[in-house]
Design a protein around this motif. Structure first.
Motif, short mmCIF file in Angstrom:
data_model
loop_
_atom_site.label_atom_id
_atom_site.label_comp_id
_atom_site.label_asym_id
_atom_site.label_seq_id
_atom_site.Cartn_x
_atom_site.Cartn_y
_atom_site.Cartn_z
N UNK A 1 -4.38 15.12 6.97
CA UNK A 1 -5.41 13.98 7.65
C UNK A 1 -4.79 12.46 7.05
N UNK A 2 -5.02 12.59 5.87
CA UNK A 2 -4.98 11.47 4.67
C UNK A 2 -3.68 11.48 4.42
N UNK A 3 -2.77 12.24 4.06
CA UNK A 3 -1.48 12.23 3.72
C UNK A 3 -0.35 11.37 5.37
N UNK A 4 -1.24 12.06 6.63
CA UNK A 4 -0.61 11.48 8.03
C UNK A 4 -1.21 9.62 7.93
N UNK A 5 -2.07 8.90 6.99
CA UNK A 5 -2.38 8.42 7.41
C UNK A 5 -1.77 7.45 6.26
N UNK A 6 -1.68 7.47 4.77
CA UNK A 6 -0.79 7.20 3.75
C UNK A 6 0.35 6.57 3.95
N UNK A 7 1.34 7.94 5.38
CA UNK A 7 2.45 7.62 6.08
C UNK A 7 2.55 6.30 6.52
N UNK A 8 1.38 6.51 7.53
CA UNK A 8 1.84 5.66 8.36
C UNK A 8 1.39 4.14 7.47
N UNK A 9 0.66 4.00 6.46
CA UNK A 9 0.97 2.45 5.82
C UNK A 9 1.28 2.26 4.92
N UNK A 10 2.04 3.20 3.74
CA UNK A 10 2.42 2.47 2.70
C UNK A 10 3.57 2.30 2.79
N UNK A 11 3.89 2.90 3.33
CA UNK A 11 5.87 1.97 4.34
C UNK A 11 6.00 0.51 4.56
N UNK A 12 4.88 1.09 4.65
CA UNK A 12 4.65 -0.91 5.47
C UNK A 12 4.24 -2.13 4.44
#
Length: 263
Positions: A99-110
């Motif tokens: 779940x942490x990985x999924x959240x980071x995957x949504x935010x870091x590229x932005x």
């Protein structure tokens, strides 16, 4: 307790609030005044001062060392302390690494895309990222060191996000994930199972490509590459630990190492 007398814990909370305000809004300081000085400044008892310092120590804002000549050592909050406390919340809520990985995957590229839009990126962003990539290229045969330096690339990248709120929030997530990944690197290195230097060199090439795209100002392409690369690197850890609950302790240990006295 006599009528009208203020309870000691309330006095301590008042002192802690004033010291907290001084730490957070005043000029950077290495130490607070001594307990003797605080007793004189606030006109209170030693127990009240000591309780106030315990409150601040619990919050991670100071460290009280026995036998110290000066006052309590000050720690301004940073992404490491934020990551640790956020990690405690996630751990308490049984949030998984997946779940942490999924959240980071949504935010870091932005964040990476916004960095590519910075008008000062050639003088501010690109030199710092390039220096990190060069350092990581020299560490491809040392799994633990390479992981630490490569994760610093992600922290640097998000650290250049123009929006202050987004930068601090996402950087805390990056720090928390990095702590998990560095712990993984140490574990698999001990088992002799760290990915090959060739895989590390591939990560270096991708980081260089991200820097090149940032330099060119191609925000959408930066976001695309960053998302693909992050997903690939996350997958290596998640292959074993995707269902594991986030552990705040590695972030705490990272902060403790950063605070350790240097000789």
């Amino acid at each position: 307790m006599a009528s009208g007398q203020t309870p000691q814990h309330r006095i301590a909370e008042t002192i802690a609030a004033q010291l907290r305000q001084r730490i957070l809004t005043g000029p950077p300081a290495q130490r607070l005044p001594t307990q003797d000085q605080l007793v004189r400044d606030f006109g209170v008892s030693y127990p009240s001062v000591r309780e106030a310092l315990r409150i601040l120590e619990t919050e991670g804002l100071v460290t009280v060392r026995r036998g110290s000549v000066g006052g309590a050592e000050v720690h301004r909050p940073d992404q490491s302390s934020a990551a640790y406390h956020l990690g405690l919340v996630l751990q308490g809520e049984r949030v998984t690494l997946g779940d942490l990985a999924e959240g980071l995957l949504a935010l870091e590229p932005m964040c990476a895309a916004e960095v590519a839009r910075r008008p000062d990126r050639m003088t501010t962003v690109v030199p710092a990222l390039t220096a990190n990539v060069d350092a990581s290229a020299q560490a491809v045969t040392d799994g633990v060191a390479f992981t630490r330096i490569a994760r610093e690339f992600h922290d640097l990248l998000v650290g250049f996000t123009p929006n202050d709120t987004i930068r601090h929030v996402v950087r805390s997530l990056v720090t928390l994930w990095s702590a998990q990944e560095e712990q993984w690197a140490a574990t698999v290195t001990q088992l002799g199972e760290y990915p090959s230097p060739a895989a590390a060199r591939g990560a270096v090439r991708t980081h260089r490509r991200v820097v090149d795209e940032i330099a060119a100002g191609r925000a959408d392409e930066v976001a695309r590459i960053a998302r693909k690369h992050l997903a690939a690197t996350q997958a290596v850890l998640l292959e074993r630990f995707t269902g594991d609950v986030v552990n705040a302790t590695p972030a705490r240990m990272s902060r403790t190492r950063a605070q350790a006295p240097r000789h």
